[in-house]
Design a protein around this motif. Structure first.
Motif, short mmCIF file in Angstrom:
data_model
loop_
_atom_site.label_atom_id
_atom_site.label_comp_id
_atom_site.label_asym_id
_atom_site.label_seq_id
_atom_site.Cartn_x
_atom_site.Cartn_y
_atom_site.Cartn_z
N LEU A 173 0.85 -1.19 0.00
CA LEU A 173 0.00 0.00 0.00
C LEU A 173 0.88 1.25 0.00
CD1 LEU A 173 -3.00 0.78 0.20
CD2 LEU A 173 -2.66 1.01 2.67
N CYS A 188 0.67 11.65 4.38
CA CYS A 188 -0.25 10.66 4.95
C CYS A 188 0.51 9.77 5.92
CB CYS A 188 -0.88 9.80 3.86
SG CYS A 188 -2.24 10.61 3.04
N GLY A 189 1.71 10.19 6.30
CA GLY A 189 2.44 9.47 7.34
C GLY A 189 3.37 8.39 6.83
N LYS B 95 -9.54 3.31 -0.49
CA LYS B 95 -8.14 3.04 -0.16
C LYS B 95 -7.35 4.32 0.09
CE LYS B 95 -6.78 -1.52 -1.46
NZ LYS B 95 -6.02 -2.40 -2.35
N TRP B 98 -7.79 4.75 3.53
CA TRP B 98 -7.11 3.67 4.23
C TRP B 98 -5.63 3.99 4.43
CZ3 TRP B 98 -5.62 -1.50 1.54
CH2 TRP B 98 -5.37 -2.46 2.51
N VAL B 99 -5.01 4.58 3.40
CA VAL B 99 -3.59 4.93 3.51
C VAL B 99 -3.37 5.83 4.71
CG1 VAL B 99 -1.69 6.18 2.43
CG2 VAL B 99 -3.10 4.67 1.05
N ALA B 100 -4.19 6.87 4.81
CA ALA B 100 -4.03 7.82 5.91
C ALA B 100 -4.36 7.17 7.25
CB ALA B 100 -4.91 9.03 5.68
N ASN B 102 -4.10 4.01 8.14
CA ASN B 102 -3.08 3.07 8.56
C ASN B 102 -1.86 3.73 9.15
OD1 ASN B 102 -2.99 0.07 8.13
ND2 ASN B 102 -4.24 0.79 6.44
N SER B 103 -1.40 4.79 8.49
CA SER B 103 -0.10 5.35 8.87
C SER B 103 -0.09 5.81 10.31
CB SER B 103 0.26 6.50 7.97
OG SER B 103 -0.47 6.42 6.80
#
Lengths: 298, 251
Positions: A173, A188-189, B95, B98-100, B102-103
């Motif tokens: 991802l 986004c980290g 998604k 989702w990326v944001a 998750n991090s």
């Protein structure tokens, strides 16, 4: 009449062998394309690093008489390690937008790796262990070499593993996020440097598989392999479309098959010329690869 | 909450931001306005870590964050949207969130191996709620790149919110929007404030700025020329001069 039958059988046999061996070209092409997709840069060392990884595996075989599976494993780890070193030397600290510097650095590293291999082996070819090289499957008039079938199977398993990493894990991802929108991914980290570094390691592992599978199917490793494998890998990458993994897979099989057909029809001296012609055909008519739409012309 | 102290950013001889001090309180919508080139976007880029400051400090909840990389700043609590949309175009809408999601969740929780090779978990309920909030309910499966312009803007806002930030930076979120879309956006910004999120809004469209902000700072040539409530700013002569020039004696 018999001539035609013979000819057809031989051509099909060439295609079978070519597709099986072409799976290694596909792996090399995927490696180039993976790194291009992530960083939008060509890592010219990739094929050389893959073969160097295979040499590391071979060292375990020659020095410690290690079992074949361990040789392959060492090749994978070795190639991944070289990939990480190449990342730090040629990509990590070179400004993102400086494509030429990264390209030149990786060309330099390509020759450097090649020289190390030449030095370590005295430039002489070394026997590489194979598995199932005494097995032959009969399919009507065709024969399928056991060692090539093994190479093919291992390559497919590696591709499946890569698919899993890319589409089912956080790393995948992150890799796709970084390749699509670097700045947004960071905000986004996502740690862009660590993600890129890990992409090099994953590509390197794939290269280790490719390198040892090339060794296993050719039966020898030689510094003379570096240049043709680099060129074939790049051709596969271009034909598949830079950044397209499905494209690289199909192109790998295509190049492998056509190479063998040209070998049968025109002989070993002319074989690679036709492969280069194939590259030009794609560059002119499908510059963005096999799965792209036809080039728009002004 | 957020404290900028004597913050400067120079590009060669250009002082994009010069000795600027601003304080934003918790749960406050803070407007940044000023003519083109007054340093608004540079400030956003300094806070979220795209630029490193030439001098000065940036404190979030008392912690100095000016030395952190952008990805660490998200973990520290800063998220943003972009003036020119930057979505993950080839990923489905959900998604992108989702990326944001998750991090932040995983950055500190797991070891390297689990973080990279473990399956990526996602909170689908939360994603669905966010899509609903953005007026994108039921559209989660579409490719982000195929959304209409206004929808992409809403998705970008949702992506920033998905990271659960303490401070949200909105860089010209209304650019290119029509009147109805701006009204819609104002409603969303107010909704986020009710969730106790601090927001910095950089915007040219005055109806939006005056409608949703609690306080406003006016910038010119990288420095602050006025600060106050929307009412005070509208009446300020300094501000009118910066935007329209000094009134001339035409008699």
């Amino acid at each position: 009449m018999d001539d035609i039958v013979f000819y057809t059988v031989e051509i099909i046999q060439s295609i079978i062998d070519g597709v099986l061996f072409g799976s290694t070209y596909a792996l090399i092409g995927i490696g180039f394309t993976l790194i291009f997709g992530a960083m939008h840069k060509l890592n010219m060392t990739y094929a050389a690093a893959s073969l160097a990884g295979a040499y590391i595996g071979l060292a375990f075989f020659t020095l410690f008489d290690a079992p074949v599976m361990l040789v392959f494993l060492a090749a994978i780890v070795g190639s991944a390690g070289i990939g990480l070193i190449v990342y730090y030397i040629c990509f990590r600290y070179i400004p993102v937008e400086d494509h030429l510097a990264a390209l030149m650095a990786s060309v330099g590293a390509l020759f450097f790796i090649d020289e190390i291999v030449i030095h370590a082996t005295n430039a002489s070819p070394l026997t590489f262990p194979a598995l199932f090289d005494d097995v032959m499957f009969e399919l009507g008039p065709f024969g399928i070499r056991g060692d090539l079938l093994f190479v093919f199977a291992v390559s497919l398993i590696s591709m499946a593993a890569l698919w899993y990493v890319l589409y089912r894990t956080r790393l995948g991802l992150a890799t796709r996020a970084v390749s699509q929108q670097g700045i947004a991914a960071q905000l986004c980290g996502i740690d862009i440097h660590r993600t890129n570094g890990t992409t090099f390691v994953v590509a390197g592992m794939l290269g280790g598989v490719a390198g040892s599978m090339i060794g296993a199917s050719v039966g020898i490793l030689s510094p003379l392999l570096t240049l043709p494998i680099t060129i074939k890998g790049l051709i596969v990458t271009v034909i598949g479309g830079l950044g397209s993994i499905p494209g690289a897979i199909v192109a790998g099989f295509l190049v492998g098959a056509l190479e063998n057909v040209f070998l049968f029809v025109r002989g070993v001296n002319e074989r690679d010329m036709y492969i280069m012609l194939l590259l030009f055909v794609f560059l002119v008519f499908r510059p963005h690869g096999i799965f792209s739409r036809r080039a728009e012309r002004d | 909450m957020l404290k900028l102290e004597n913050l400067s950013k120079h590009f060669g001889g250009v002082r994009a931001v010069d000795d600027l001090s601003i304080e934003v309180n918790r749960g406050e919508v803070f407007g940044l306005i000023g003519p083109n080139g007054s340093g608004k976007s540079t400030i956003v880029n300094l806070i979220c870590g795209v630029y490193t400051p030439t001098a000065g400090s940036i404190r979030l909840l008392g912690n100095e964050i000016s030395g952190l990389t952008p990805n660490r700043r998200l973990v520290a609590g800063v998220a943003r949207t972009f003036q020119n949309i930057r979505l993950f175009d080839d990923m489905p809408v959900w998604k992108n969130l989702w990326v944001a999601q998750n991090s932040t969740e995983d950055a500190n929780k797991h070891n390297l191996l689990r973080r990279w090779f473990g399956g990526a978990g996602s909170d689908r309920d939360e994603i669905d709620a966010l899509l609903e909030f953005s007026g994108l309910g039921g559209r989660g499966g579409e490719l982000a790149g195929s959304l209409a312009f206004g929808e992409q803007r809403r998705l970008e806002l949702a992506r920033a919110v998905a990271a659960k930030p303490q401070l949200l930076l909105l860089d010209e979120p209304a650019a290119g929007m029509n009147f109805d879309e701006i009204k819609d956006l104002a409603k969303r910004i107010k909704g986020l404030r009710e969730q106790d999120m601090s927001i910095i809004l950089v915007e040219h469209i005055m109806e939006l700025v005056m409608g949703v902000t609690d306080r406003i700072a006016v910038l010119n040539f990288g420095g602050k020329i006025a600060e106050g409530t929307p009412d005070e700013i509208q009446k300020s002569s300094v501000v009118q001069e910066a935007y329209l020039g000094k009134p001339q004696d035409v008699a």
